[in-house]
Design an enzyme around this catalytic site. Structure first.
Site, PDB file in Angstrom:
ATOM      1  N   HIS A  93      47.389  28.035  41.078  1.00 52.09           N
ATOM      2  CA  HIS A  93      47.913  29.122  41.891  1.00 52.09           C
ATOM      3  C   HIS A  93      46.918  30.198  42.036  1.00 52.09           C
ATOM      4  O   HIS A  93      47.279  31.330  42.809  1.00 52.09           O
ATOM      5  CB  HIS A  93      49.345  29.742  41.327  1.00 52.09           C
ATOM      6  CG  HIS A  93      50.082  30.358  42.338  1.00 52.09           C
ATOM      7  ND1 HIS A  93      50.165  31.911  42.220  1.00 52.09           N
ATOM      8  CD2 HIS A  93      50.718  30.094  43.230  1.00 52.09           C
ATOM      9  CE1 HIS A  93      50.961  32.317  43.269  1.00 52.09           C
ATOM     10  NE2 HIS A  93      51.345  31.263  43.787  1.00 52.09           N
ATOM     11  N   HIS A 111      51.505  40.236  49.175  1.00 55.02           N
ATOM     12  CA  HIS A 111      51.128  39.325  48.396  1.00 55.02           C
ATOM     13  C   HIS A 111      50.191  39.944  47.184  1.00 55.02           C
ATOM     14  O   HIS A 111      50.180  39.167  46.349  1.00 55.02           O
ATOM     15  CB  HIS A 111      50.229  38.521  49.216  1.00 55.02           C
ATOM     16  CG  HIS A 111      50.283  37.141  49.004  1.00 55.02           C
ATOM     17  ND1 HIS A 111      48.830  36.429  48.774  1.00 55.02           N
ATOM     18  CD2 HIS A 111      51.191  36.295  48.492  1.00 55.02           C
ATOM     19  CE1 HIS A 111      49.157  35.236  48.214  1.00 55.02           C
ATOM     20  NE2 HIS A 111      50.306  35.199  48.095  1.00 55.02           N
ATOM     21  N   LYS A 126      49.324  41.247  43.956  1.00 54.97           N
ATOM     22  CA  LYS A 126      49.736  41.007  42.567  1.00 54.97           C
ATOM     23  C   LYS A 126      48.812  41.922  41.511  1.00 54.97           C
ATOM     24  O   LYS A 126      47.745  41.737  41.046  1.00 54.97           O
ATOM     25  CB  LYS A 126      49.494  39.604  42.046  1.00 54.97           C
ATOM     26  CG  LYS A 126      50.721  38.773  42.950  1.00 54.97           C
ATOM     27  CD  LYS A 126      50.422  37.406  42.774  1.00 54.97           C
ATOM     28  CE  LYS A 126      51.430  36.723  43.574  1.00 54.97           C
ATOM     29  NZ  LYS A 126      51.326  36.670  44.984  1.00 54.97           N
ATOM     30  N   LYS A 160      43.265  31.997  42.952  1.00 55.26           N
ATOM     31  CA  LYS A 160      42.654  31.868  44.353  1.00 55.26           C
ATOM     32  C   LYS A 160      41.050  32.722  43.681  1.00 55.26           C
ATOM     33  O   LYS A 160      41.127  33.683  43.230  1.00 55.26           O
ATOM     34  CB  LYS A 160      43.015  32.785  45.502  1.00 55.26           C
ATOM     35  CG  LYS A 160      44.569  32.252  45.814  1.00 55.26           C
ATOM     36  CD  LYS A 160      45.394  32.995  45.382  1.00 55.26           C
ATOM     37  CE  LYS A 160      46.792  32.380  45.960  1.00 55.26           C
ATOM     38  NZ  LYS A 160      47.865  32.259  45.070  1.00 55.26           N
TER      39      LYS A 160
HETATM   40  O1  LIG Z   1      52.861  32.988  45.353  1.00 59.84           O
HETATM   41  C1  LIG Z   1      52.665  33.736  46.367  1.00 59.84           C
HETATM   42  O2  LIG Z   1      52.499  34.891  46.457  1.00 59.84           O
HETATM   43  C2  LIG Z   1      52.621  33.267  47.687  1.00 59.84           C
HETATM   44  C3  LIG Z   1      53.850  33.372  48.803  1.00 59.84           C
HETATM   45  C4  LIG Z   1      53.607  33.018  50.049  1.00 59.84           C
HETATM   46  C5  LIG Z   1      52.492  32.174  50.188  1.00 59.84           C
HETATM   47  N1  LIG Z   1      52.433  31.753  51.689  1.00 59.84           N
HETATM   48  O3  LIG Z   1      53.146  32.077  52.898  1.00 59.84           O
HETATM   49  O4  LIG Z   1      51.477  30.819  52.041  1.00 59.84           O
HETATM   50  C6  LIG Z   1      51.413  31.718  49.421  1.00 59.84           C
HETATM   51  C7  LIG Z   1      51.510  32.450  48.316  1.00 59.84           C
HETATM   52  C8  LIG Z   1      50.374  32.128  47.236  1.00 59.84           C
HETATM   53  O5  LIG Z   1      50.285  32.726  46.385  1.00 59.84           O
HETATM   54  O6  LIG Z   1      50.051  30.737  47.209  1.00 59.84           O
END
Ligand SMILES: O=C(O)c1ccc([N+](=O)[O-])cc1C(=O)O
Length: 468
Positions: free
Chosen positions: A354, A117, A119, A356
């Site tokens: 998007h 996940h 970035k 957090k």
């Molecule tokens: O965009 C993403 O990298 C992402 C991928 C999967 C999930 N998930 O499985 O809950 C959430 C996200 C998020 O960033 O919200």
């Protein structure tokens, strides 16, 4: 002001926090000129003459990503760090096949349901190295009409040979950001990242004032238990956080775009474990026992159905907010803590979040004792969950974020001001993305759930939402 701020002007204004939001298509220019960047700005020649880069992410549209680099940088070596397996990996490699400068690195996902996940961009220039930690996938949709967060490091200059010591880490900052980033990369056990570990070791990170807060999959015990996830937060706050006496009755704000299964009641994980770490402070373990937690102690920001329906993207924004009805049904207690997404101050109330972010807010919400921007959503997979009677932290996913503590930006600093015209030298203004005071859900509000239909009211494009 409507003039297009140059990137240098933006970076100057962003100092010293360097915490920006991504530009949003369709909002007044003033909100895209203030502390905002597009991916093309981050990769521009203005940032430095690129030698090579690495792009850590969950989703990569490689042809689109290559378009975001300026022409003169498109032939430079690029490492793609991903977590794709099986068909996803085949598709990703297909997207890269026309670009001989691209190398792939598949992060090992040893824990089931874990995701890569994190970035992050590592940018090596002819005159230094920069780290960018953010919340957007490398797909056009994520850089179009959403609210996303970006931390851009200062330019870290190359160490000259004489400064390099054979053992240990030279050129680190008091937040140990360099050491923590090296340890994070080491956990991938990947040859292609060994190269980047060397690049980092050869640069001077003394100007890094943020703490690294990251997660790597595994069952972490002993000292490693406090290196990752919410236990890293507990360690940092317990050692370098606010004085407990100063933040008595302050509230933890948590803002995210996805929610996992948090357990049958709040006293287990949400308030009994995760919140205990977020409420940690100097001089005392945690501030509240789980049983004493009220909706005043924990304020969660998560898009309501109305937020999504009226957003710039409409219901399709909900495709990036994967909260499923199965979990929502099991944790109604969670909904009592919820607040709407509202960002009028940044012109982004309709730019679906998007990003957090997490913070410790004063009772009047005008100050914060710390702030964090991260890829980590509100889930055990991201933050980790204690096992074996608290001796082991089990994490499923890779996550990465940075934490800002006032005293690392202002000598003796105890808090950030969240109200620009009430900031002082001792209490600098911190540009949070969302409006304070926070706005609780009304009785009629419901959290966005992505796998149920909405046909009662059309969205901002006149459409209904009828999932798969
Ligand atoms: O965009 C993403 O990298 C992402 C991928 C999967 C999930 N998930 O499985 O809950 C959430 C996200 C998020 O960033 O919200």
């Amino acid at each position: 002001e409507d003039h297009q701020a140059t990137f240098q002007e933006v970076m100057k204004e962003a100092s010293p926090f360097n915490f920006l939001l991504t530009k949003v298509t369709g909002i007044p220019a003033e909100f895209n000129n203030k502390l905002s960047v597009h991916i093309k700005d981050i990769l521009s020649v203005e940032m430095g003459e690129l030698v090579e880069s690495a792009q850590f992410n969950f989703m990569h549209d490689i042809p689109w990503l290559m378009e975001q680099y300026p022409a003169e940088h498109r032939s430079k070596p690029l490492l793609i760090v991903h977590g794709e397996e099986r068909q996803g990996k085949v598709t990703l490699h297909e997207g890269a096949q026309n670009f001989p400068n691209i190398t792939m690195c598949q992060a090992k996902l040893d824990m089931i349901y874990g995701t890569h996940h994190s970035k992050m961009m590592l940018l090596l220039y002819t005159n230094g190295l920069r780290v960018v930690i953010h919340t957007a996938n490398l797909i056009e949709q994520d850089w179009y009409q959403k609210t996303q967060g970006v931390w851009i490091s200062p330019l870290f200059p190359k160490l000259d040979k004489s400064q390099m010591s054979s053992d240990g880490i030279t050129g680190d900052s008091i937040t140990h950001f360099k050491k923590d980033l090296v340890e994070y990369l080491t956990m991938y056990k990947s040859f292609s990242l060994l190269r980047w570990k060397q690049h980092i070791l050869q640069h001077d990170f003394t100007s890094a004032k943020v703490f690294l807060v990251a997660s790597v999959p595994g069952r972490h015990t002993g000292e490693s238990k406090n290196k990752w996830g919410h236990m890293k937060v507990r360690k940092v706050l317990g050692k370098q956080g606010p004085q407990a006496s100063f933040v008595k009755n302050w509230s933890v704000a948590g803002q995210f775009s996805s929610v996992g299964s948090l357990g049958a009641d709040q006293s287990k994980y949400l308030c009994g474990e995760w919140l205990q770490s977020m409420l940690s402070a100097k001089g005392v373990g945690t501030l509240y026992a789980a049983k004493d937690v009220t909706i005043k102690t924990l304020k969660l920001i998560f898009p309501s159905k109305e937020n999504v329906r009226t957003s710039l993207e409409g219901y399709p924004a909900g495709a990036s907010i994967p909260y499923n009805i199965q979990n929502a049904r099991k944790q109604q207690y969670f909904h009592a803590f919820l607040h709407k997404w509202k960002a009028d101050k940044r012109g982004r109330s309709r730019a679906s979040p998007h990003i957090k972010t997490y913070a410790l807010l004063s009772p009047d919400s005008k100050n914060a004792a710390w702030f964090m921007v991260t890829s980590a959503n509100m889930s055990k997979a991201a933050w980790g969950t204690l096992e074996k009677n608290g001796n082991q932290l089990m994490i499923r996913s890779y996550e990465i974020g940075v934490m800002f503590l006032p005293e690392y930006f202002v000598d003796g600093g105890e808090q950030f001001s969240l109200v620009e015209d009430q900031s002082t030298e001792a209490t600098p203004y911190f540009p949070i993305p969302w409006d304070v005071p926070l706005e609780p859900y009304t009785k009629a509000d419901r959290p966005w759930v992505w796998d149920i239909p909405y046909t009662d009211k059309p969205d901002s494009h006149g459409n209904a939402w009828i999932p798969g």
